[in-house]
Design an enzyme around this catalytic site. Structure first.
Site, PDB file in Angstrom:
ATOM      1  N   HIS A   1       0.819  -1.218   0.000  1.00  0.00           N
ATOM      2  CA  HIS A   1       0.000   0.000   0.000  1.00  0.00           C
ATOM      3  C   HIS A   1       0.857   1.275   0.000  1.00  0.00           C
ATOM      4  O   HIS A   1       0.625   2.202  -0.774  1.00  0.00           O
ATOM      5  CB  HIS A   1      -0.916   0.043   1.220  1.00  0.00           C
ATOM      6  CG  HIS A   1      -1.752  -1.191   1.415  1.00  0.00           C
ATOM      7  ND1 HIS A   1      -2.172  -1.981   0.374  1.00  0.00           N
ATOM      8  CD2 HIS A   1      -2.243  -1.776   2.537  1.00  0.00           C
ATOM      9  CE1 HIS A   1      -2.888  -2.990   0.850  1.00  0.00           C
ATOM     10  NE2 HIS A   1      -2.938  -2.892   2.155  1.00  0.00           N
TER      11      HIS A   1
ATOM     12  N   LYS B   1       0.038  -0.179  14.157  1.00  0.00           N
ATOM     13  CA  LYS B   1      -1.244  -0.565  14.776  1.00  0.00           C
ATOM     14  C   LYS B   1      -1.252  -0.046  16.214  1.00  0.00           C
ATOM     15  O   LYS B   1      -0.205   0.142  16.816  1.00  0.00           O
ATOM     16  CB  LYS B   1      -1.374  -2.089  14.776  1.00  0.00           C
ATOM     17  CG  LYS B   1      -1.284  -2.670  13.362  1.00  0.00           C
ATOM     18  CD  LYS B   1      -2.394  -3.644  13.083  1.00  0.00           C
ATOM     19  CE  LYS B   1      -2.334  -4.197  11.682  1.00  0.00           C
ATOM     20  NZ  LYS B   1      -3.434  -3.771  10.830  1.00  0.00           N
TER      21      LYS B   1
END
Ligand code: BG6
Length: 488
Positions: free
Chosen positions: A250, A336
């Site tokens: 990505h 995260k």
């Protein structure tokens, strides 16, 4: 003639010379892994959306080795649509009527013979491999030897390999049966509205090009922050980590769209040629330019080793050796359990050559004077330009403001619908190519599975404090803030 040379180079790769598939729409969708998670969470809702848009009028054939029958698959689809929060009875009935199911072991030639029978009357099937990469080779060979690959296209999911060597092996397996222009590798970021807008905004306007280079750009930062953790996918994540999960794909795709030269047209070959040139200029990542972190509590997740050294956070500096970008640092950060869920690009321009307005000395000084372009890619779509504007009054003093060029709330059409439609149409624009994927692995290969221990960071923080060292030359990280009405 550099562009011409590159185009020729791409066109003579063994995978591309065989010519284009006829640009005809596929006339059946074969879904391998129909009983799996990806189909349940993403693909079935996308099929319903396509039916509602009048874009899916063809047989859909579910494949799996689950010992199921057609009714069980129908029920699974119904459950998936309910889970997605939208079950349209008419669309569901239409999918049900078009649905077929073939159960069997992918190692057995009979499974593919049954698929061939199910494809009776179909001329150009699209095979979607929603299965682990370890099965790609078996399934591709089964499709080839059964004749199911004739005039067919194939969609493969991320992760595409775990390093350069395995990506090459996967490409080889695919190319043993399919030409490159029949292979559609998914990176769902390419299907996002905001990511498509990046390229559009750059090349539909003339004002950016003169400043989009090393003379005017000070640095570029991209942060892909997630407030959530591994969402129960601990055992998957253990084999991956942030660099493989989101940086190699990505984030480098976003870099390519930000930094590539203008393609000669919007033809997918022209776009891929320019992206490939850019990927080739990305320098391999250096361990010294990387900070790996792991959120506190990750090792308590199900499926995670209690001494895991897998990174849930990575901050790094990337260099791109082109005439346009040499010397401009690209800082990438992904993690995260960070304070917010937001993906944002900040292109910071160099300061004006002189500080003319002596009264104008806000805290933060130099950085505050720099102009920027900000692209929010997720969850909203925002393009903003940062500028100094004079504060009203006698003093020649100003404030930082942002001119918001575009602002759409979250809730864009999910990329899977767009990607599936593109693959059915044979439009390669939204997919990654063999050579580019391998180049991206080449870039990250030197920093995969580093033995140095990850740095533990508190959940809800911006990662290990040492990640600031990576970006010290740019005055620190730009932390994405909530847009108005952004949920955390
Ligand atoms: C996926 C990763 O590819 O991308 C996930 O496997 C990550 O770990 C996700 O959360 C991010 O995508 P999005 O669209 O939610 O920003």
């Amino acid at each position: 003639m550099a562009k011409g040379q590159v185009l020729r180079k791409v066109a003579t790769t063994p995978t591309a010379i065989a010519g284009k598939n006829p640009p005809l729409r596929s006339d059946a969708l074969v879904l391998f892994g129909a009983t799996g998670d990806l189909a349940y969470k993403k693909i079935f809702p996308a099929l319903q959306a396509m039916v509602l848009a009048g874009e899916l009028d063809m047989p859909v054939i579910g494949m799996a080795r689950a010992g199921w029958d057609l009714d069980q698959l129908r029920e699974r689809i119904r459950a998936s649509l309910k889970h997605a929060g939208h079950l349209d009875q008419a669309a569901f009935s239409k999918i049900s009527a078009q649905l077929r199911y073939v159960d069997g072991d992918y190692n057995e030639p009979e499974t593919f013979q049954r698929l061939k029978q199910a494809l009776d009357g179909v001329h150009r099937p699209l095979h979607y491999l929603a299965i682990p990469p370890s099965l790609f080779d078996t399934v591709v060979k089964g499709l080839g030897s059964s004749g199911c690959a004739t005039n067919a296209r194939v969609v493969v999911e991320k992760p595409f390999g775990r390093d350069l060597a395995s990506a090459r092996t996967l490409n080889k397996a695919l190319h043993s049966v399919f030409k490159e222009d029949a292979v559609f590798r998914i990176d769902h970021y390419l299907g996002k509205e905001a990511v498509r807008n990046l390229m559009y905004f750059r090349f539909a306007n003339s004002f950016l090009e003169p400043i989009w280079n090393r003379d005017h750009v000070h640095n570029i930062q991209i942060t892909l922050a997630e407030h959530f953790g591994v969402k129960g996918r601990g055992s998957f994540y253990e084999g991956v980590g942030a660099i493989r999960d989101v940086v190699q794909n990505h984030m480098l795709e976003v870099v390519a769209l930000l930094a590539m030269d203008a393609p000669v047209s919007d033809d997918s070959q022209a776009i891929h040629a320019e992206k490939l040139r850019l990927f080739r200029a990305m320098q391999p990542l250096q361990p010294a330019n990387l900070v790996r972190g792991q959120f506190k509590g990750y090792r308590d997740e199900a499926g995670v080793a209690n001494d895991s050294n897998v990174e849930t956070f990575a901050a790094l500096k990337l260099e791109i050796n082109t005439w346009r970008w040499a010397g401009v640092p690209f800082y990438l950060r992904a993690g995260k359990r960070l304070p917010i869920t937001a993906t944002e690009v900040l292109v910071t321009l160099k300061s004006p050559p002189l500080a003319i307005f002596k009264q104008d000395q806000p805290e933060g000084m130099q950085l505050a004077h720099r102009n920027h372009f900000r692209f929010r890619l997720n969850p909203e779509v925002v393009i903003a330009a940062g500028a100094r504007i004079k504060r009203s009054g006698e003093a020649m003093q100003g404030d930082d403001v942002e001119l918001i060029a575009s602002h759409q709330q979250a809730g864009d059409a999910p990329p899977y619908e767009r990607l599936l439609g593109g693959a059915l149409d044979g439009d390669e624009t939204l997919f990654t190519h063999a050579e580019a994927v391998e180049e991206a692995w080449r870039v990250v290969d030197p920093v995969l599975d580093l033995p140095a221990p990850v740095k533990i960071y508190a959940a809800g923080s911006w990662g290990p404090e040492t990640s600031a060292d990576i970006v010290s030359a740019a005055g620190g990280w730009h932390d994405p803030k909530p847009e108005r009405s952004t949920p955390c």
